[in-house]
Design an enzyme around this catalytic site. Structure first.
Site, short mmCIF file in Angstrom:
data_model
loop_
_atom_site.label_atom_id
_atom_site.label_comp_id
_atom_site.label_asym_id
_atom_site.label_seq_id
_atom_site.Cartn_x
_atom_site.Cartn_y
_atom_site.Cartn_z
N ARG A 82 0.84 -1.22 0.00
CA ARG A 82 0.00 0.00 0.00
C ARG A 82 0.87 1.26 0.00
O ARG A 82 0.58 2.24 0.66
CB ARG A 82 -0.96 0.02 1.20
N SER A 96 -10.63 -1.10 3.83
CA SER A 96 -9.96 -1.47 5.08
C SER A 96 -9.57 -0.21 5.83
O SER A 96 -8.94 0.69 5.26
CB SER A 96 -8.68 -2.27 4.79
N GLU A 138 -5.34 3.11 7.03
CA GLU A 138 -5.16 3.03 5.57
C GLU A 138 -6.00 4.13 4.91
O GLU A 138 -5.65 4.66 3.86
CB GLU A 138 -5.59 1.65 5.05
#
Ligand SMILES: Cc1cc2nc3c(=O)[nH]c(=O)nc-3n(C[C@H](O)[C@H](O)[C@H](O)COP(=O)(O)OP(=O)(O)OC[C@H]3O[C@@H](n4cnc5c(N)ncnc54)[C@H](O)[C@@H]3O)c2cc1C
Length: 306
Positions: free
Chosen positions: A180, A230, A300
């Site tokens: 990520r 998420s 996130e």
């Protein structure tokens, strides 16, 4: 706002291919469905209009905030009247290049990119068919699922350097991709398009794999309620959802924001959640997991500062 008023008039007069929304509530453009109005939301119809717009913004000393599909980002409840948001949503071209790569514009939904690959019997993007973001947001986040990540298939990324207005094509090896993670998170660049290279495959098998993964998503994730995906990054050696569930936090709410009953890794909007509800719930979950498990979860979801 004065700066924005002047620029709005200039854009209206000189760039008709840029759609402008003034004082636009960001809850209309973000999947968590929260966020107040920003000064301007601009949607260029194509890359040429985006580049002209960026030149104009640069002349006027305005740095835009980039928005893709709004599935990983939330804006402040009170809005941000001086913010100029540039959305790539209308830039959706995709084509197969002679060498076999696919070139996709930043605003193309990842689901459409995956569907294009399927149409051409190309395998490697099945994992992305259910990720609701755009190519630009996906590249910036190195989006991934079910063992695949965009970095596995991206060969190069074309981007505009906002500081000097130059366009660069970076090979994937120069994009600093990680979990990520990418170099684009440091800001300063607009992702214009990305090239991916896939392998020839069997159309039926590709379609079956997409169907299977999307069913897994529907079974596990709270897709019936607004969310931003998420809530936390996966901490080294753990799964965020398991830690949150083990701490007894499933179903915990702050205002309209709730740790999903279906999947503890998601925070859902049960009705009228504000960005502040989300922020406070992220903090509550972080602090409780730290207290019980000694693991510091990192969000996130990107919270844009007022
Ligand atoms: C139900 C649901 C399921 C999800 N499942 C997954 C999943 O399985 N895997 C996964 O990785 N993610 C998942 N996500 C999160 C999200 O879809 C991804 O992070 C996606 O990559 C974000 O893309 P976006 O276009 O929505 O980006 P946005 O939310 O619009 O923006 C994200 C960031 O990228 C920047 N940005 C966007 N476009 C550009 C551009 N052209 N140039 C420069 N910067 C840009 C923005 O400024 C922002 O900082 C999920 C989200 C939801 C709501």
């Amino acid at each position: 706002m004065d700066k924005n008023t002047t620029i709005i008039n200039t854009i209206k007069q000189t760039l008709p291919s840029v759609t402008l929304l003034e004082n636009e509530p960001m809850k209309n453009h973000c999947s968590f469905r929260s966020g107040g109005p920003v000064g301007v939301l601009a949607l260029p119809a194509d890359e040429a209009s985006l580049l002209s717009l960026c030149a104009l913004l640069k002349e006027n000393g305005i740095t835009p905030y980039l928005l893709g599909n709004g599935t990983n980002v939330v804006f402040p409840d009170e809005g941000a009247e001086n913010l100029f948001v540039l959305c790539t949503g209308a830039m959706q071209s995709v084509r197969l290049l002679p060498g076999g790569e696919i070139s996709a514009s930043a605003g193309l939904p990842l689901s459409r990119l995956a569907a294009f690959a399927l149409e051409h019997s190309l395998t490697g993007l099945e994992f992305a068919s259910g990720i609701p973001g755009s190519v630009g947001g996906g590249v910036l986040m190195n989006a991934g699922a079910y063992g695949g990540e965009l970095k596995d298939v991206i060969t190069s990324v074309r981007c505009l350097d906002l500081a000097d207005g130059t366009i660069h094509t970076l090979p994937a090896s120069a994009c600093a991709f990680g979990y990520r993670q990418s170099r684009f998170q440091n800001g300063g660049n607009i992702i214009l398009s990305a090239n991916v290279l896939l392998a020839p495959g069997e159309k039926e098998q590709i379609a079956a794999r997409m169907k299977e993964l999307n069913q897994r998503r529907r079974d596990k994730q709270p897709l019936d309620l607004p969310s931003a995906g998420s809530a936390f990054r996966r901490p080294e050696g753990y799964f965020a959802a398991a830690l949150i569930e083990e701490c007894g936090l499933k179903g915990t709410s702050v205002g309209g924001a709730q740790v999903s009953e279906k999947h503890a890794g998601f925070i859902v909007n049960t009705g009228n959640a504000t960005t502040e509800d989300l922020r406070r719930l992220l903090t509550l979950v972080h602090d409780e997991v730290l207290r019980q498990k000694q693991v510091s979860l990192q969000p996130e979801i990107i919270l844009v500062r007022p």
